[in-house]
Write a protein that holds these residues in place. Structure first.
Motif, PDB file in Angstrom:
ATOM      1  N   THR A  22       0.826  -1.203   0.000  1.00  0.00           N
ATOM      2  CA  THR A  22       0.000   0.000   0.000  1.00  0.00           C
ATOM      3  C   THR A  22       0.865   1.259   0.000  1.00  0.00           C
ATOM      4  N   SER A  23       1.836   1.321   0.903  1.00  0.00           N
ATOM      5  CA  SER A  23       2.717   2.495   0.973  1.00  0.00           C
ATOM      6  C   SER A  23       3.519   2.650  -0.314  1.00  0.00           C
ATOM      7  N   ALA A  24       3.947   1.542  -0.892  1.00  0.00           N
ATOM      8  CA  ALA A  24       4.715   1.587  -2.140  1.00  0.00           C
ATOM      9  C   ALA A  24       3.866   2.165  -3.267  1.00  0.00           C
ATOM     10  N   LEU A  25       2.622   1.732  -3.347  1.00  0.00           N
ATOM     11  CA  LEU A  25       1.736   2.246  -4.389  1.00  0.00           C
ATOM     12  C   LEU A  25       1.530   3.751  -4.223  1.00  0.00           C
ATOM     13  N   VAL A  26       1.304   4.177  -2.990  1.00  0.00           N
ATOM     14  CA  VAL A  26       1.108   5.607  -2.731  1.00  0.00           C
ATOM     15  C   VAL A  26       2.381   6.378  -3.084  1.00  0.00           C
ATOM     16  N   TRP A  27       3.538   5.881  -2.676  1.00  0.00           N
ATOM     17  CA  TRP A  27       4.810   6.578  -2.924  1.00  0.00           C
ATOM     18  C   TRP A  27       5.080   6.715  -4.422  1.00  0.00           C
ATOM     19  N   ARG A  28       4.749   5.667  -5.179  1.00  0.00           N
ATOM     20  CA  ARG A  28       4.946   5.723  -6.637  1.00  0.00           C
ATOM     21  C   ARG A  28       4.110   6.830  -7.284  1.00  0.00           C
ATOM     22  N   HIS A  29       3.011   7.202  -6.641  1.00  0.00           N
ATOM     23  CA  HIS A  29       2.133   8.236  -7.195  1.00  0.00           C
ATOM     24  C   HIS A  29       2.421   9.628  -6.628  1.00  0.00           C
ATOM     25  N   CYS A  30       3.454   9.758  -5.824  1.00  0.00           N
ATOM     26  CA  CYS A  30       3.822  11.066  -5.270  1.00  0.00           C
ATOM     27  C   CYS A  30       4.592  11.857  -6.319  1.00  0.00           C
ATOM     28  N   ASP A  31       3.837  12.478  -7.221  1.00  0.00           N
ATOM     29  CA  ASP A  31       4.449  13.198  -8.339  1.00  0.00           C
ATOM     30  C   ASP A  31       4.081  14.680  -8.351  1.00  0.00           C
ATOM     31  N   GLY A  32       3.294  15.128  -7.379  1.00  0.00           N
ATOM     32  CA  GLY A  32       2.890  16.529  -7.323  1.00  0.00           C
ATOM     33  C   GLY A  32       1.781  16.892  -8.299  1.00  0.00           C
ATOM     34  N   ARG A  33       1.283  15.922  -9.065  1.00  0.00           N
ATOM     35  CA  ARG A  33       0.261  16.201 -10.085  1.00  0.00           C
ATOM     36  C   ARG A  33      -0.994  15.340  -9.945  1.00  0.00           C
ATOM     37  N   THR A  34      -0.859  14.186  -9.329  1.00  0.00           N
ATOM     38  CA  THR A  34      -1.978  13.253  -9.229  1.00  0.00           C
ATOM     39  C   THR A  34      -2.863  13.608  -8.042  1.00  0.00           C
ATOM     40  N   PRO A  35      -4.181  13.664  -8.231  1.00  0.00           N
ATOM     41  CA  PRO A  35      -5.091  13.932  -7.111  1.00  0.00           C
ATOM     42  C   PRO A  35      -5.101  12.760  -6.113  1.00  0.00           C
ATOM     43  N   VAL A  36      -5.249  13.093  -4.852  1.00  0.00           N
ATOM     44  CA  VAL A  36      -5.318  12.082  -3.799  1.00  0.00           C
ATOM     45  C   VAL A  36      -6.461  11.110  -4.080  1.00  0.00           C
ATOM     46  N   SER A  37      -7.591  11.621  -4.543  1.00  0.00           N
ATOM     47  CA  SER A  37      -8.750  10.761  -4.809  1.00  0.00           C
ATOM     48  C   SER A  37      -8.438   9.736  -5.906  1.00  0.00           C
ATOM     49  N   LYS A  38      -7.619  10.103  -6.878  1.00  0.00           N
ATOM     50  CA  LYS A  38      -7.241   9.178  -7.957  1.00  0.00           C
ATOM     51  C   LYS A  38      -6.409   8.035  -7.385  1.00  0.00           C
ATOM     52  N   VAL A  39      -5.516   8.331  -6.463  1.00  0.00           N
ATOM     53  CA  VAL A  39      -4.692   7.281  -5.841  1.00  0.00           C
ATOM     54  C   VAL A  39      -5.578   6.343  -5.031  1.00  0.00           C
ATOM     55  N   ALA A  40      -6.593   6.884  -4.368  1.00  0.00           N
ATOM     56  CA  ALA A  40      -7.548   6.031  -3.637  1.00  0.00           C
ATOM     57  C   ALA A  40      -8.256   5.090  -4.610  1.00  0.00           C
ATOM     58  N   GLU A  41      -8.608   5.589  -5.793  1.00  0.00           N
ATOM     59  CA  GLU A  41      -9.238   4.736  -6.814  1.00  0.00           C
ATOM     60  C   GLU A  41      -8.279   3.643  -7.282  1.00  0.00           C
ATOM     61  N   VAL A  42      -7.016   3.994  -7.454  1.00  0.00           N
ATOM     62  CA  VAL A  42      -6.015   3.012  -7.869  1.00  0.00           C
ATOM     63  C   VAL A  42      -5.878   1.930  -6.795  1.00  0.00           C
ATOM     64  N   LEU A  43      -5.870   2.331  -5.534  1.00  0.00           N
ATOM     65  CA  LEU A  43      -5.814   1.348  -4.433  1.00  0.00           C
ATOM     66  C   LEU A  43      -7.021   0.421  -4.490  1.00  0.00           C
ATOM     67  N   GLU A  44      -8.178   1.001  -4.710  1.00  0.00           N
ATOM     68  CA  GLU A  44      -9.408   0.210  -4.784  1.00  0.00           C
ATOM     69  C   GLU A  44      -9.334  -0.805  -5.922  1.00  0.00           C
ATOM     70  N   ASP A  45      -8.838  -0.365  -7.078  1.00  0.00           N
ATOM     71  CA  ASP A  45      -8.702  -1.271  -8.228  1.00  0.00           C
ATOM     72  C   ASP A  45      -7.651  -2.352  -7.956  1.00  0.00           C
ATOM     73  N   GLU A  46      -6.553  -1.960  -7.329  1.00  0.00           N
ATOM     74  CA  GLU A  46      -5.447  -2.892  -7.058  1.00  0.00           C
ATOM     75  C   GLU A  46      -5.873  -4.003  -6.106  1.00  0.00           C
ATOM     76  N   TYR A  47      -6.577  -3.636  -5.040  1.00  0.00           N
ATOM     77  CA  TYR A  47      -6.973  -4.605  -4.022  1.00  0.00           C
ATOM     78  C   TYR A  47      -8.363  -5.194  -4.264  1.00  0.00           C
ATOM     79  N   GLU A  48      -9.108  -4.576  -5.158  1.00  0.00           N
ATOM     80  CA  GLU A  48     -10.474  -4.997  -5.452  1.00  0.00           C
ATOM     81  C   GLU A  48     -11.353  -4.985  -4.210  1.00  0.00           C
ATOM     82  N   VAL A  49     -11.143  -3.959  -3.390  1.00  0.00           N
ATOM     83  CA  VAL A  49     -11.944  -3.735  -2.186  1.00  0.00           C
ATOM     84  C   VAL A  49     -12.162  -2.231  -2.047  1.00  0.00           C
ATOM     85  N   PRO A  50     -13.187  -1.837  -1.294  1.00  0.00           N
ATOM     86  CA  PRO A  50     -13.402  -0.396  -1.097  1.00  0.00           C
ATOM     87  C   PRO A  50     -12.213   0.249  -0.384  1.00  0.00           C
ATOM     88  N   ALA A  51     -11.750   1.358  -0.915  1.00  0.00           N
ATOM     89  CA  ALA A  51     -10.666   2.126  -0.299  1.00  0.00           C
ATOM     90  C   ALA A  51     -11.015   3.597  -0.435  1.00  0.00           C
TER      91      ALA A  51
END
Length: 175
Positions: free
Chosen positions: A41-70
């Motif tokens: 989880t932390s690795a996925l978030v860190w990979r998206h720390c680019d200063g341009r991606t919305p926090v909500s988009k990363v939450a969606e990526v987590l949800e897709d990655e784990y296939e559970v609500p995030a």
């Protein structure tokens, strides 16, 4: 993207050695001599720390990655862990209201969703010795003068300089 949507901060890119492994990232901070292990989880978030991606988009990526609500709370918790490990650009400040949730509250919330503590972001850190410290040793003669207590005795393989206690307090030897 909504105009008020918060963007991810930028990850540090200098003075780091990064090794990607299945399910985690190992990061060695050359500046602070600390090693960090980021779980999935932390690795996925860190990979998206680019200063341009919305926090909500990363939450969606987590949800897709784990296939559970995030939700964004998990992202904010991961960002707080990454900030404390100094893996975000210097001076990165996170909104206090977004990181006010404790780890315990997050675990309780995830448990209600069905035991999803696997989503919990983890950044495990250790301090590593400098090369000079790791390679340090003492001699038997130095140890007898209590110089180098705790170091290996170079002229006595397999022995360490220890301070004596009890009646012999104040003296040292390689043992």
């Amino acid at each position: 993207m909504k105009p008020t949507e918060t963007l991810m901060p930028s990850a540090r890119t200098t003075e780091l050695v990064v090794e990607e492994l299945p399910g985690e990232i190992l990061v060695y901070d050359l500046k602070r001599h600390r090693a960090h292990c980021l779980n999935r989880t932390s690795a996925l978030v860190w990979r998206h720390c680019d200063g341009r991606t919305p926090v909500s988009k990363v939450a969606e990526v987590l949800e897709d990655e784990y296939e559970v609500p995030a939700d964004a709370e998990i992202v904010w918790l991961a960002l707080d862990r990454l900030r404390k490990a100094k893996l975000l650009d210097d001076g990165t400040e996170l909104p206090a209201e977004e990181i006010s949730h404790s780890r315990r509250e997050m675990v309780q919330k995830l448990a209600v969703v069905g035991g999803l503590s696997i989503l919990l972001p983890v950044v495990a850190s250790i301090r590593s010795p400098l090369a000079a410290q790791a390679g340090s040793s003492t001699t038997n003669a130095q140890c007898n003068q209590c110089i180098g207590v705790g170091l290996p005795c170079s002229d006595r393989p397999g022995r360490i300089c220890v301070a004596r206690t009890g009646k012999q307090a104040g003296t040292c030897r390689c043992q």
